[in-house]
Scaffold this active site. Structure first.
Site, PDB file in Angstrom:
ATOM      1  N   ARG A 166      -5.133  -8.991  43.368  1.00 58.58           N
ATOM      2  CA  ARG A 166      -6.524  -9.386  43.268  1.00 58.58           C
ATOM      3  C   ARG A 166      -7.130  -8.670  42.068  1.00 58.58           C
ATOM      4  O   ARG A 166      -7.138  -7.438  42.004  1.00 58.58           O
ATOM      5  CB  ARG A 166      -7.256  -8.990  44.548  1.00 58.58           C
ATOM      6  N   LYS A 180     -16.442  -4.888  48.188  1.00 57.91           N
ATOM      7  CA  LYS A 180     -17.287  -6.038  47.860  1.00 57.91           C
ATOM      8  C   LYS A 180     -16.585  -7.349  48.171  1.00 57.91           C
ATOM      9  O   LYS A 180     -17.085  -8.425  47.894  1.00 57.91           O
ATOM     10  CB  LYS A 180     -17.688  -5.981  46.389  1.00 57.91           C
ATOM     11  N   SER A 185      -9.023 -17.772  53.276  1.00 63.17           N
ATOM     12  CA  SER A 185      -9.896 -16.819  53.968  1.00 63.17           C
ATOM     13  C   SER A 185     -10.837 -17.539  54.915  1.00 63.17           C
ATOM     14  O   SER A 185     -11.531 -18.470  54.508  1.00 63.17           O
ATOM     15  CB  SER A 185     -10.749 -16.040  52.957  1.00 63.17           C
TER      16      SER A 185
END
Ligand code: NI
Lengths: 207, 207
Positions: free
Chosen positions: B39, B137, B108
């Site tokens: 990521r 975050k 997700s």
């Protein structure tokens, strides 16, 4: 069908100050923009996708090809007409392989070495610049000037568009360098008279 | 070969505070990480590509699949083992179409409606969460808790991994929800004892 590079608009929603991107692009095309590049930074992939999808419909309905800046995934997802990559984006040869042979692939260069690399590794056209200083954060290198643009153009056989700080006051000088088109952001989108801005540049180009 | 979702590490260079991502991932795999997601935010495509290329070589040499977060272009460019998309990324069905049928596609979700959508539109697994509050975050929604994780898991037939605030102190509770794996960032990367952190979670998982 050959691509018309003469007036190449790169988008920047930042300078629109809330004006609609779609309305501005529509006006710009009416004023003579022949090629469109969607450039988005700091936007999620979902939003980028939806903006690209809508812009493609708009541009293609006016027979203007849509090129996506940097993001090959967005270009593939909306079946855009092409992709533009710079020195900080996916390697050109990787982009060409994934994009396939038929899509337009552009490459940003600021010297003849990069231009030669681009021509050899799959670029259909080069975006050469920045010609002049610009306020845009697009520029990571110093202005190269019209003479270098001319040298780049003469060093390759693929189309070259000039970019960076081009305005109605210097467009004629840029054209004299022999390039195949003018690529602009703020000269068209920087004030609300978008159609008039585009038409003025187009007239200079045609003169 | 079936994917082992048991201990799924999502990278975050931000919390490494200068420690090497590659060294940390290597340690994490030694400690028992079975699946890896790269990521990256706020990095140019060129850098993302090079990091992904290097991580893929590292992970695959240990038989750990590499999943890319969000960026389908990077996943394609490095021939990653899969892609993970969230609610703000490319639409799931678009991602599946471009990724092909053979790559791992994760999605997700934070409720059963999203889970049903994911199962129907091409997801191979779901990342359900956030389970607990996190400093990351990554979270745009409030923690959903272990009970909702359990409900999501029971509502679909594809694997579900739990994510968000999982640590050695709550991992056993999360496992009891019936999920197929624990997905973590800071519980493994948040302190320099990466291998030990991973091993501890793996032992809880296996207990
Ligand atoms: Ni429309």
């Amino acid at each position: 069908m050959p691509v018309d590079y003469s007036l190449y608009l790169v988008t920047d929603r930042g300078i629109l100050k809330g004006r609609s991107l779609f309305a501005a692009v529509e006006e710009a095309i009416r004023g003579g923009v022949s090629l469109l590049q969607l450039r988005e930074k700091n936007v999620c992939s979902r939003d980028f996708y939806h903006i690209a999808l809508e812009l493609k419909e708009l541009a293609n309905s006016c027979n203007v090809p849509l090129i996506i800046n940097d993001r090959l995934d967005i270009a593939l997802a909306v079946d855009a007409d092409g992709l533009h990559v710079g020195q900080e984006d996916l390697p050109l040869e990787v982009a060409r392989k994934l994009l396939g042979p038929d899509k337009i692939l552009g490459y940003s260069v600021s010297n003849t070495a990069e231009a030669a690399y681009g021509e050899k590794n799959g670029a259909d056209y080069l975006g050469a610049g920045p010609v002049y200083p610009t306020g845009s954060k697009l520029d990571t290198v110093d202005p190269i000037g019209v003479e270098v643009i001319k040298t780049i153009k003469e060093s390759v056989s693929i189309p070259v568009v000039a970019i960076g700080g081009i305005s109605r006051s210097n467009a004629a000088e840029v054209k004299k360098s022999g390039v195949d088109g003018l690529s602009v952001i703020s000269a068209i989108l920087g004030s609300p008279q978008v159609e008039e801005n585009a038409r003025c540049l187009k007239n200079i180009w045609r003169a």
